[in-house]
Design a protein around this motif. Structure first.
Motif: not given
Ligand SMILES: NC(=O)c1ccc[n+]([C@@H]2O[C@H](COP(=O)([O-])OP(=O)(O)OC[C@H]3O[C@@H](n4cnc5c(N)ncnc54)[C@H](O)[C@@H]3O)[C@@H](O)[C@H]2O)c1
Ligand SMILES: CCCCC[C@H](O)CC\C=C/C=C/C=C/[C@@H](O)[C@@H](O)CCCC(=O)O
Length: 277
Positions: A57-58, A42-46, A12-14
């Protein structure tokens, strides 16, 4: 546990609390596998984290935690990328009293499954180096939230499961500690479900109580909870501990030593012939 150089996996990291937990881990030198069902966010956060911490790092993995195959595959890909897993944060959670079986699947079944996957890869008996599992419950894991009976059940389940497994892990010498975080209300997307007919089902008529409860227990911001999460991670020992977070205080919960300690002052005598000899 020192965070610098450690490998973490967060579900649930996004967004919301999961994003907060990932960011504070990265700021303290960890590398993080970001698992979330929401591929776009999630991709935006990455992309955002790559700019701040660098691309190595991620690792973002699209993963529906209710899928055994997807969860297992995400653990495998994390190990292939980073070589080990030291910290797991089972954070993914929803509120849905209408589709309550989905809430149970995400909030409890998936937490158990992910905890057992973490144990499988961390425990010393499997050649692991031990580790720490932090399961995200809620203040509703410590007392009933009347607007959300099933959500309450899932969070009570996370608390009970994590505390029991912490004792079992110590007894089996797995080298894995478990801890639980129990925040009060936090300003994230899940709060909007509290007044939504779509999610609250039978209990949408109680949304007035929600305002009362928020007034009673307060509303936290994500960074406040992330700091409490970091405290849980870095504090040595305290296996099986449960940390409650409110705007006024962050404190470990003291549970009764035995369930019988919670009996009221005047218990009725047991049925004849039933008392222990
Ligand atoms: N916000 C609060 O008031 C509060 C308080 C106490 C505890 N919690 C708990 O904190 C955790 C995070 O909640 P939040 O407030 O950040 O909510 P949120 O809705 O902002 O974030 C939840 C994240 O989990 C992801 N997710 C949902 N279902 C998933 C699934 N099946 N597989 C993978 N990912 C999935 C969502 O995509 C989202 O990114 C939850 O377990 C919640 O119960 C929240
Ligand atoms: C349901 C989805 C929204 C997320 C909710 C969060 O998990 C946060 C829950 C926050 C607080 C829960 C409080 C529960 C309180 C009850 O245990 C009960 O003690 C309240 C009694 C109030 C009173 O004294 O009358």
């Amino acid at each position: 546990m020192a965070v610098n150089g450690k490998i973490a996996l967060v579900t649930g990291a996004a967004q919301g609390l999961g994003r907060g937990f990932c960011e504070i881990l990265l700021k303290n030198g960890a590398k993080v596998a970001l698992l979330d069902v929401n591929k776009e966010v999630g991709n935006d956060l990455k992309a955002s984290l790559d700019k701040e911490f660098g691309p190595d790092h991620t690792l973002f993995l699209t993963c529906d935690v209710t899928s055994e195959d997807q969860l297992s595959d995400a653990y495998q890909k994390t190990l292939e990328k980073f070589g080990k897993i030291d910290i797991v944060c089972n954070n993914a959670g929803i509120a849905n009293e209408r589709d309550w079986e989905k809430a149970v699947a995400v909030n409890l079944v998936a937490v158990v499954r992910s905890t057992y996957l973490a144990l499988q890869h961390m425990k010393k008996q499997n050649g692991g180096q031990g580790g720490l599992i932090v399961n995200i419950a809620s203040m509703a894991g410590l007392g009933p939230l009347l607007t959300s009976p099933v959500y309450t059940a899932t969070k009570h389940g996370v608390v009970g499961f994590s505390r029991a497994l912490a004792e079992a892990s110590e007894a089996c010498d797995f080298g894995v500690r478990l801890k639980v975080l129990c925040p009060t209300f936090v300003r994230t997307a899940i709060i909007s479900t509290l007044s939504s007919e779509e999610y609250m089902g039978l209990f949408s008529c109680l949304h007035g109580f929600t305002e009362q409860m928020i007034g009673m227990f307060g509303m936290l911001e994500v960074p406040q909870v992330a700091e409490a999460f970091l405290q849980l991670v870095v504090e040595e020992g305290k296996n099986g501990s449960v940390l409650m977070v409110t705007p006024e205080i962050t404190s470990y919960v003291e549970f009764p030593k035995s369930p019988t300690d919670v009996l009221s002052g005047n218990p009725s005598p047991s049925a004849p012939g039933s008392s222990p000899q």
